[in-house]
Design an enzyme around this catalytic site. Structure first.
Site, PDB file in Angstrom:
ATOM      1  N   HIS A 217      -3.203  -6.385  -4.945  1.00 45.00           N
ATOM      2  CA  HIS A 217      -3.820  -7.560  -5.592  1.00 45.00           C
ATOM      3  C   HIS A 217      -3.783  -8.812  -4.709  1.00 45.00           C
ATOM      4  CE1 HIS A 217      -4.287  -5.483  -9.329  1.00 45.00           C
ATOM      5  NE2 HIS A 217      -3.000  -5.357  -9.560  1.00 45.00           N
TER       6      HIS A 217
ATOM      7  N   ASP B  69      -4.251   3.065  -8.524  1.00 43.41           N
ATOM      8  CA  ASP B  69      -3.450   2.228  -9.422  1.00 43.41           C
ATOM      9  C   ASP B  69      -4.329   1.896 -10.637  1.00 43.41           C
ATOM     10  OD1 ASP B  69      -0.885   0.094  -9.155  1.00 43.41           O
ATOM     11  OD2 ASP B  69      -2.542  -0.639 -10.386  1.00 43.41           O
TER      12      ASP B  69
ATOM     13  N   HIS C 287      -4.809  -0.729 -12.108  1.00 47.60           N
ATOM     14  CA  HIS C 287      -5.462  -2.038 -11.973  1.00 47.60           C
ATOM     15  C   HIS C 287      -6.394  -2.045 -10.766  1.00 47.60           C
ATOM     16  CE1 HIS C 287      -1.451  -2.712 -13.947  1.00 47.60           C
ATOM     17  NE2 HIS C 287      -2.258  -3.257 -14.830  1.00 47.60           N
TER      18      HIS C 287
ATOM     19  N   ASP D 165       0.802   3.569 -12.660  1.00 43.78           N
ATOM     20  CA  ASP D 165       0.656   2.892 -13.946  1.00 43.78           C
ATOM     21  C   ASP D 165      -0.550   3.401 -14.740  1.00 43.78           C
ATOM     22  OD1 ASP D 165      -0.891   1.738 -12.002  1.00 43.78           O
ATOM     23  OD2 ASP D 165      -0.070  -0.289 -12.223  1.00 43.78           O
TER      24      ASP D 165
HETATM   25 ZN   LIG Z   1      -1.116  -1.690 -11.189  1.00 39.89          ZN
END
Ligand SMILES: [Zn+2]
Length: 367
Positions: free
Chosen positions: A134, A171, A173, A259
């Site tokens: 990120h 991931d 996200h 996740d």
């Molecule tokens: Zn994540």
């Protein structure tokens, strides 16, 4: 056949604080050392660590950080870290000394990548912390300080003259930082499979496909919440595999979060450790087909203390081809919702169609 494994105790000393917020009692930040330490403990207990090639990280240099990050951002992190810590950006607290630890995470991913490129090992897993996907050029986000995988890809391009690299981020996200790093770059194909609209809420859409020379070299696969094993497998089989096969990278990097597991507190997907075993096997086969098996995993998110260790073990078992006798420690192994649902298949096939058109366009343009 040798698999490298990179770890350092200092990764566990990155301090994200108590997680306190307005009306949130101090306790634990979501991104705390436990899931990763417990994964390392299970790898040790299973006997797998002893069968892997141990890799030791070094800190990324400031010159290496500057390939992606701005001077101001690097200085800001260093100064806060030398004082009493602070925030690298929203949701991204850190304590004293985290500048060095974040450089050790970026450097660790670089070391693992170099071990694969040099032929020291066939593939590698870097169990680093803090995560990186990120982190943007001048802003930490989502628990990430420096872009570990983006920096490793830039290092491989610049120092090892690797012409083309693919990143495949699973991931839960969106890998917004990796996307930003190569958004106008046709030499790095960035792919992210994530839960639609989760984080960052405003990125990771299908229509974010790169700009300028990099147009069509960024692929987002925002799966709907509730996607399970077969949706992820179909996304890799129908979208990722054909794109990577036509791109022909010499190296694959995987920002690897756990996740998207069914027990994760921050995601709403349904993967199990067996899913991660199967998905890793698919990516390894793809790497074997296209780039002599050169694939490096760098640890990102994953917040279930109980379950991340089993997802990590299954992934590294698949990567190394060594099966231990440790059984999955999930609560049940017959979870529903694993089959490909019609709405998931319609989305995957639509993205597959668009990507196929884009790569036809790419190959026409490159000729
Ligand atoms: Zn994540």
């Amino acid at each position: 056949m040798a698999t490298g494994f990179l770890w350092h105790e200092k990764y566990m000393w990155h301090d994200t604080g108590s997680g306190a917020a307005a009306n949130v009692e101090p306790g634990e930040h979501f991104e705390n050392p436990d899931t990763k330490r417990r994964m390392k403990n299970l790898l040790d207990l299973s006997g797998l660590t002893d069968k892997l090639v141990r890799l030791n990280p070094r800190m990324a240099t400031e010159e290496e950080l500057r390939r992606f990050h701005t001077d101001d951002y690097i200085n800001q992190i260093r100064e806060l870290s030398e004082a009493f810590g602070g925030f690298a950006g929203p949701q991204t607290p850190f304590g004293r000394g985290s500048y060095e630890i974040a450089k050790l995470a970026a450097g660790g991913t670089i070391v693992a990548t170099e071990a694969v490129l040099s032929g020291q090992v066939n593939n590698a897993y870097a169990l680093v912390r803090p995560p990186g996907h990120h982190a943007e050029r001048d802003l930490g986000r989502g628990f990430c300080i420096f872009g570990n995988v983006a920096l490793a890809a830039m290092h491989a391009r610049e120092i090892w003259q690797v012409e083309r690299i693919a990143t495949i981020d699973w991931d839960v996200h969106h890998g917004n930082g990796t996307q930003q790093a190569f958004y106008d770059d046709p030499n790095v194909l960035t792919i992210s499979i994530h839960q639609d609209g989760l984080f960052p809420a405003d990125s990771g859409k299908v229509n974010e496909r790169g700009i300028k020379e990099g147009e069509n070299f960024n692929i987002n696969i925002p799966l709907p919440a509730g996607s399970g094993n077969d949706a992820y497998s179909a996304a890799i089989e129908r979208i990722v595999t054909p794109a990577v096969m036509s791109f022909k990278p010499q190296l694959i990097l995987v920002p690897c979060g756990f996740d998207a597991s069914v027990y994760d507190p921050l995601g709403r997907m349904l993967l199990t450790s067996e899913s991660y075993r199967g998905l890793t096997t698919m990516l390894l086969a793809l790497a074997n087909d296209i780039c002599d098996g050169k694939i490096v995993f760098s640890h990102e998110g994953g917040y279930s203390k109980r379950y991340v260790p089993f997802c990590g073990l299954a992934t590294i078992e698949a990567l190394s081809g060594i099966r231990t006798e440790i059984a999955d420690g999930g609560i049940r192994d017959d979870l529903p919702g694993q089959e490909l649902a019609p709405h998931q298949e319609a989305l995957i096939d639509e993205i597959a169609h668009q990507v196929k058109q884009a790569f036809l366009h790419n190959s026409g343009r490159l000729v």
